[in-house]
Motif scaffolding. Structure first.
Motif, short mmCIF file in Angstrom:
data_model
loop_
_atom_site.label_atom_id
_atom_site.label_comp_id
_atom_site.label_asym_id
_atom_site.label_seq_id
_atom_site.Cartn_x
_atom_site.Cartn_y
_atom_site.Cartn_z
N GLU A 57 -62.05 57.73 -17.35
CA GLU A 57 -62.32 57.15 -16.37
C GLU A 57 -62.75 55.58 -16.65
OE1 GLU A 57 -64.65 59.50 -13.14
OE2 GLU A 57 -65.61 59.96 -15.03
N SER A 58 -62.36 54.66 -15.72
CA SER A 58 -62.35 53.30 -16.23
C SER A 58 -62.70 52.47 -14.88
CB SER A 58 -61.46 52.90 -16.98
OG SER A 58 -61.40 51.40 -17.44
N LEU A 59 -63.66 51.48 -15.28
CA LEU A 59 -64.11 50.53 -14.26
C LEU A 59 -63.19 49.36 -13.91
CD1 LEU A 59 -67.63 50.77 -14.53
CD2 LEU A 59 -66.65 51.19 -12.39
N PRO A 60 -63.02 48.52 -13.13
CA PRO A 60 -61.86 47.30 -13.07
C PRO A 60 -62.81 46.32 -13.61
CG PRO A 60 -63.08 47.77 -10.96
CD PRO A 60 -63.31 49.04 -11.70
N TRP A 61 -62.85 46.19 -15.01
CA TRP A 61 -63.50 45.18 -15.74
C TRP A 61 -62.67 43.92 -15.62
CZ3 TRP A 61 -67.81 46.61 -16.40
CH2 TRP A 61 -68.46 48.05 -16.56
N THR A 101 -71.08 42.31 -9.27
CA THR A 101 -72.13 42.88 -10.20
C THR A 101 -71.50 43.17 -11.47
OG1 THR A 101 -73.60 43.24 -8.44
CG2 THR A 101 -74.18 44.14 -10.42
N LEU A 102 -70.39 43.79 -11.46
CA LEU A 102 -70.10 44.35 -12.84
C LEU A 102 -69.29 43.31 -13.63
CD1 LEU A 102 -68.14 47.54 -11.54
CD2 LEU A 102 -70.36 47.59 -12.72
N HIS A 103 -68.70 42.34 -13.00
CA HIS A 103 -67.79 41.30 -13.59
C HIS A 103 -68.95 40.43 -13.83
CE1 HIS A 103 -63.50 41.99 -11.86
NE2 HIS A 103 -64.07 43.21 -12.55
N GLY A 104 -70.17 40.03 -13.36
CA GLY A 104 -70.76 39.09 -13.64
C GLY A 104 -71.71 39.58 -14.87
N ASP A 105 -72.03 40.84 -15.32
CA ASP A 105 -72.85 41.11 -16.42
C ASP A 105 -71.97 41.21 -17.61
OD1 ASP A 105 -74.52 42.53 -17.99
OD2 ASP A 105 -75.61 43.59 -16.33
N GLU A 106 -71.98 40.47 -18.52
CA GLU A 106 -71.16 40.36 -19.69
C GLU A 106 -71.54 41.37 -20.58
OE1 GLU A 106 -69.66 37.48 -23.33
OE2 GLU A 106 -71.04 36.88 -21.84
N THR A 107 -73.02 41.68 -20.70
CA THR A 107 -73.39 42.82 -21.53
C THR A 107 -72.83 44.24 -21.17
OG1 THR A 107 -75.43 41.58 -22.01
CG2 THR A 107 -75.37 44.07 -22.50
N LEU A 108 -72.91 44.56 -19.82
CA LEU A 108 -72.54 45.75 -19.29
C LEU A 108 -70.92 45.91 -19.34
CD1 LEU A 108 -73.20 48.20 -17.73
CD2 LEU A 108 -72.79 46.88 -15.64
N ASN A 122 -69.01 44.62 -21.57
CA ASN A 122 -68.63 44.67 -23.12
C ASN A 122 -68.91 46.19 -23.79
OD1 ASN A 122 -67.58 42.26 -23.43
ND2 ASN A 122 -69.55 41.42 -24.18
N ARG A 123 -70.05 46.64 -23.13
CA ARG A 123 -70.42 48.19 -23.36
C ARG A 123 -69.47 49.04 -22.77
NH1 ARG A 123 -72.05 52.26 -26.35
NH2 ARG A 123 -73.35 53.63 -25.29
N GLY A 124 -69.33 48.88 -21.27
CA GLY A 124 -68.29 49.58 -20.77
C GLY A 124 -66.83 49.73 -21.51
N ARG A 125 -66.42 48.79 -21.74
CA ARG A 125 -65.14 48.76 -22.62
C ARG A 125 -65.16 49.40 -23.91
NH1 ARG A 125 -64.12 42.33 -21.56
NH2 ARG A 125 -62.84 42.35 -19.56
N SER A 126 -66.35 49.32 -24.60
CA SER A 126 -66.57 49.92 -26.19
C SER A 126 -66.56 51.31 -25.92
CB SER A 126 -67.71 49.30 -26.76
OG SER A 126 -68.92 49.77 -26.19
N VAL A 127 -67.29 51.69 -24.56
CA VAL A 127 -67.50 53.22 -24.70
C VAL A 127 -65.98 53.79 -24.23
CG1 VAL A 127 -68.15 55.10 -22.82
CG2 VAL A 127 -69.76 53.47 -23.79
N ARG A 128 -65.22 53.08 -23.34
CA ARG A 128 -63.81 53.55 -23.19
C ARG A 128 -63.03 53.70 -24.20
NH1 ARG A 128 -58.64 52.70 -21.27
NH2 ARG A 128 -58.22 53.90 -19.33
N THR A 129 -63.21 52.70 -25.20
CA THR A 129 -62.19 52.68 -26.42
C THR A 129 -62.57 53.96 -27.32
OG1 THR A 129 -62.05 50.32 -26.27
CG2 THR A 129 -61.57 51.45 -28.52
N ALA A 130 -64.15 54.25 -27.34
CA ALA A 130 -64.44 55.38 -28.25
C ALA A 130 -63.95 56.72 -27.77
CB ALA A 130 -65.98 55.21 -28.37
N LEU A 131 -64.05 56.75 -26.37
CA LEU A 131 -63.69 57.93 -25.76
C LEU A 131 -62.15 58.58 -25.69
CD1 LEU A 131 -65.67 57.75 -22.39
CD2 LEU A 131 -66.31 58.94 -24.36
N ALA A 132 -61.51 57.37 -26.18
CA ALA A 132 -60.15 57.85 -26.55
C ALA A 132 -59.64 57.84 -27.96
CB ALA A 132 -59.15 56.59 -25.78
#
Length: 267
Positions: free
Chosen positions: A77-81, A102-109, A111-121
């Motif tokens: 699952e992935s959000l529209p980052w 809110t999602l696009h305005g929170d850089e920390t969130l 970056n964390r979301g992208r790194s989690v998605r990469t690790a899951l795959a």
């Protein structure tokens, strides 16, 4: 064919991982009909039993231990980052636009979301990829997984995070109390019920699997799943507090592994 492969895996004798394929044809395979509500409906109306949760956990353990049927990569699952096309943005509800902002305005969130998605795959076990409760049916008293389009090689946390996130979503989705003290009490009760179900699942999974789970990654996967559910829910309801609760819990789990430790007793 992944679906036929999954139907050939027995969780326990006589209980396959997926319904058998009735007709493959040239398009999407047709599975044997399984009457009754999906598992998410059972969770939401309180008809789920602990034995069901233990069986689902054992099913995922069997899936992750099986020899992979191919070389593809799981699609978690992935959000529209990334910025959305104008035509997609125009079709969103006001609540959806606010959440995406809110999602696009929170850089920390982000970056964390992208790194989690990469690790899951990045893992090497075969994952369902979309192991939410709405992709589980119950034949008799046996839960089975359907909809294998996102399956592929990845980390076990991809499936467990999706499942845990959907359990939290199902419990919060049933909230109906008005605003104020009643709503806050209902929120605590719903999260408590979800925590009980998640602990049953994870305890059973660890009993039947030799794989070691990454707690921070699992919490991040569950948080990402909840944020995805919040975005979907925003298009289905006027109850902004439900959307806010899903988004708030999801963001907290994604950013702070300590919050996951409050849910997963093993950690």
């Amino acid at each position: 064919m992944v679906v036929r492969w999954a139907a050939g895996i027995e969780v326990v004798p006589g209980a396959p991982l997926s319904p058998r394929v009735a007709n493959a044809g040239t398009g999407r395979p047709v599975l044997t009909e399984v009457p009754g509500p999906r598992f998410d409906a059972r969770v939401q109306d309180g008809r789920v039993m602990e034995r069901h949760m233990r069986h689902i956990a054992r099913a995922l353990a069997a899936l992750h231990a099986a020899k992979p049927p191919g070389e593809g990569t799981v699609t978690p699952e992935s959000l529209p980052w990334e910025p959305l096309p104008l035509q997609v943005w125009a079709g969103l509800s006001g609540a959806q636009r606010q959440l995406i902002g809110t999602l696009h305005g929170d850089e920390t969130l982000r970056n964390r979301g992208r790194s989690v998605r990469t690790a899951l795959a990045a893992g090497n076990v075969w994952c369902h990829g979309d192991a939410r409760t709405n992709n589980i049916v119950v034949a008799g008293d046996t839960p089975m997984f359907i909809d294998w389009e996102c399956s592929g090689l990845g980390s076990p946390e991809a499936d467990l995070g999706s499942l845990c996130g959907s359990l939290i979503f199902d419990c919060l989705n049933a909230m109906s109390a008005p605003k104020g003290a009643d709503a806050r009490t209902e929120l605590r009760t719903s999260l408590g019920r979800a925590t009980v179900l998640i602990r049953v699942v994870l305890t059973a999974y660890r009993t039947h699997s030799r794989l070691r789970l990454d707690s921070a990654l699992l919490g991040g996967a569950a948080g990402s799943s909840l944020l995805c559910r919040a975005l979907m829910r925003a298009s289905q309801t006027r109850l902004d507090r439900v959307v806010a609760a899903l988004a708030g819990v999801g963001r907290g789990l994604l950013l702070d592994p300590a919050r996951w430790r409050a849910i997963d007793a093993h950690t």
